[in-house]
Design a protein around this motif. Structure first.
Motif, mmCIF file in Angstrom:
data_model
loop_
_atom_site.group_PDB
_atom_site.id
_atom_site.type_symbol
_atom_site.label_atom_id
_atom_site.label_comp_id
_atom_site.label_asym_id
_atom_site.label_seq_id
_atom_site.Cartn_x
_atom_site.Cartn_y
_atom_site.Cartn_z
ATOM 1 N N LEU A 24 0.952 -1.274 0.063
ATOM 2 C CA LEU A 24 0.146 0.030 -0.057
ATOM 3 C C LEU A 24 0.874 1.220 0.038
ATOM 4 O O LEU A 24 2.093 1.303 0.672
ATOM 5 N N LEU A 112 -9.864 6.780 -7.819
ATOM 6 C CA LEU A 112 -10.619 6.300 -6.523
ATOM 7 C C LEU A 112 -11.564 7.590 -6.251
ATOM 8 O O LEU A 112 -10.810 8.706 -6.091
ATOM 9 N N VAL A 128 -5.322 7.398 -9.633
ATOM 10 C CA VAL A 128 -4.334 6.404 -9.091
ATOM 11 C C VAL A 128 -3.695 5.595 -10.368
ATOM 12 O O VAL A 128 -3.090 4.529 -10.170
ATOM 13 N N SER A 136 -0.965 1.304 -11.124
ATOM 14 C CA SER A 136 -0.422 2.262 -9.837
ATOM 15 C C SER A 136 0.515 1.510 -9.166
ATOM 16 O O SER A 136 0.458 0.368 -8.813
ATOM 17 N N GLU A 138 0.732 1.729 -6.163
ATOM 18 C CA GLU A 138 -0.031 1.403 -4.864
ATOM 19 C C GLU A 138 -0.322 0.019 -4.856
ATOM 20 O O GLU A 138 -1.103 -0.423 -3.791
ATOM 21 N N LYS A 139 -0.438 -0.691 -5.671
ATOM 22 C CA LYS A 139 -1.399 -2.088 -5.949
ATOM 23 C C LYS A 139 -0.615 -3.228 -5.275
ATOM 24 O O LYS A 139 0.456 -3.257 -5.546
ATOM 25 N N THR A 155 -5.982 -5.626 -5.496
ATOM 26 C CA THR A 155 -5.551 -4.286 -5.196
ATOM 27 C C THR A 155 -6.201 -3.726 -4.030
ATOM 28 O O THR A 155 -7.555 -4.110 -3.975
ATOM 29 N N LEU A 157 -6.570 0.021 -2.270
ATOM 30 C CA LEU A 157 -6.228 1.493 -2.262
ATOM 31 C C LEU A 157 -6.652 2.079 -1.083
ATOM 32 O O LEU A 157 -7.683 1.637 -0.255
ATOM 33 N N ASP A 158 -5.887 2.766 -0.392
ATOM 34 C CA ASP A 158 -6.085 3.336 1.040
ATOM 35 C C ASP A 158 -6.723 4.677 0.902
ATOM 36 O O ASP A 158 -5.872 5.542 0.289
#
Length: 373
Positions: A24, A112, A128, A136, A138-139, A155, A157-158
């Protein structure tokens, strides 16, 4: 069918994934709004709550934009599949609450969207996509390949928000969020709707976790995640349609193995193939009470044997909780935390890296239960 294998070129991801195959983004920020004055913020006024949160939101390393109106809605098309990441959550005014969204598979994503349920004045838009392909950094992923193909199993996302100190608890007892994502093809997901119970003080946390010395015996065995509906891909003569994340613990020597379980059926009922990805040792740490869901959790350090890219052990700090669902003291469910940042295989820990002790997750992802086999 042929088993899915992992070539050396893909395995540099495995140490990051040694806990729950979850990565994350690190800390970032948003902007705008006031929400810091002394006027009480009513919990039953979604637009007032949005205004109070405008400068108190965070989406990791990603920037947050404020857009007027409401996010684009699903128009009946088959968009990305989303689920709220935390199904149980409690907080008090002033807490930083995490409301992650879980997306099965690895669809290319562009945005997101987040807002308070019922709000119409504005919403938070978090781009994202990355590198022009919606992929991304982030995944969280499992990277499993056989020759030319690969897949992403999950995946996450935070989205985080600091609750105002001046919430008016006489006007309600919860805050609910609408979270959705847009694919790079323009398709919109349905809405995940996590809610946080708000109180003047946190409820007492039940001491329901075994002592640390007992954890290796309790963990001993194979744990599989719930079935993940991934993007279909061809594997030889078969089509892979679903996956599970697997963790195999041994009490003797406190070792673990992470594995990918793939299936030819969407519900994980047929065509199972198992591919070990990384193994090493683990260390159980102390307990902490989580603000996010009033659950007691334990620290766990995953220490892979070797990072194939650097020949350097790359630990990943995480958090776990085991649950006894039927009262027989067998602890059938396991929940893991979410490391806050991915990394591309460097030998040294980066800021907010999952290898950094001070970024150990403070909560566990309750939407992804691992069941003991």
């Amino acid at each position: 069918m042929n088993n899915v294998t992992v070539p050396a070129s893909a395995r540099h991801l495995a140490p990051v994934l040694c806990a729950a195959t979850l990565l994350l983004g690190g800390c970032g920020g948003g902007g705008g709004g006031d929400g810091g004055n002394d006027n009480p913020v009513p919990l039953n006024d979604p637009n007032a709550l949005m205004q109070a949160l405008a400068d108190k939101v965070d989406a990791g390393a990603l920037m947050i934009e404020i857009e007027n109106g409401v996010p684009p809605a699903n128009a009946g098309e088959e968009g990305p599949k989303v689920t709220e990441g935390i199904s149980e959550s409690t907080a008090v005014p002033g807490d930083m609450v995490a409301v992650p969204v879980r997306i099965d598979g690895g669809p290319d994503l562009s945005n997101l969207y987040a807002k308070i349920t019922g709000a119409t004045n504005f919403y938070f838009n978090v781009p994202v996509g990355g590198d022009g392909g919606g992929k991304s950094g982030e995944k969280p992923w499992i990277s499993v390949r056989k020759q030319e193909f690969g897949f992403i199993a999950l995946t996450t996302l935070d989205f985080r928000a600091e609750l105002p100190e001046n919430l008016d608890l006489a006007t309600g007892n919860e805050i609910c969020f609408d979270l959705s994502v847009e694919g790079s093809d323009g398709s919109i997901s349905t809405v995940a709707n996590p809610c946080i119970s708000i109180g003047a003080q946190r409820p007492a946390v039940i001491d329901d976790q075994p002592p640390g010395a007992e954890m290796p015996e309790r963990l001993d065995g194979t744990w599989l995640s719930s079935c993940l509906d991934i993007v279909d891909f061809a594997a030889g003569e078969a089509t892979i349609r679903a996956a599970r994340l697997g963790l195999i613990f041994t009490a003797e020597g406190t070792t673990y193995t992470e594995a990918a379980y793939t299936y030819t059926a969407d519900d994980c009922s047929a065509g199972e193939a198992i591919t070990p990805q990384v193994s090493g040792t683990y260390v159980i740490g102390g307990e902490i009470d989580s603000n996010q869901n009033s659950l007691r959790t334990r620290a766990i350090d995953f220490e892979p044997t070797v990072d194939p890219q650097t020949n350097t052990p790359v630990p990943c700090f995480n958090r776990l909780r085991i649950a006894d669902e039927d009262g027989d003291d067998n602890y059938e469910l396991l929940f893991l935390g979410v490391p806050r940042t991915s990394y591309p295989g460097q030998a040294n820990a980066l800021p907010d890296d999952c290898r950094a002790e001070d970024t150990r997750p403070g909560y566990v992802l309750t939407s992804l239960p691992f069941s003991k086999q």
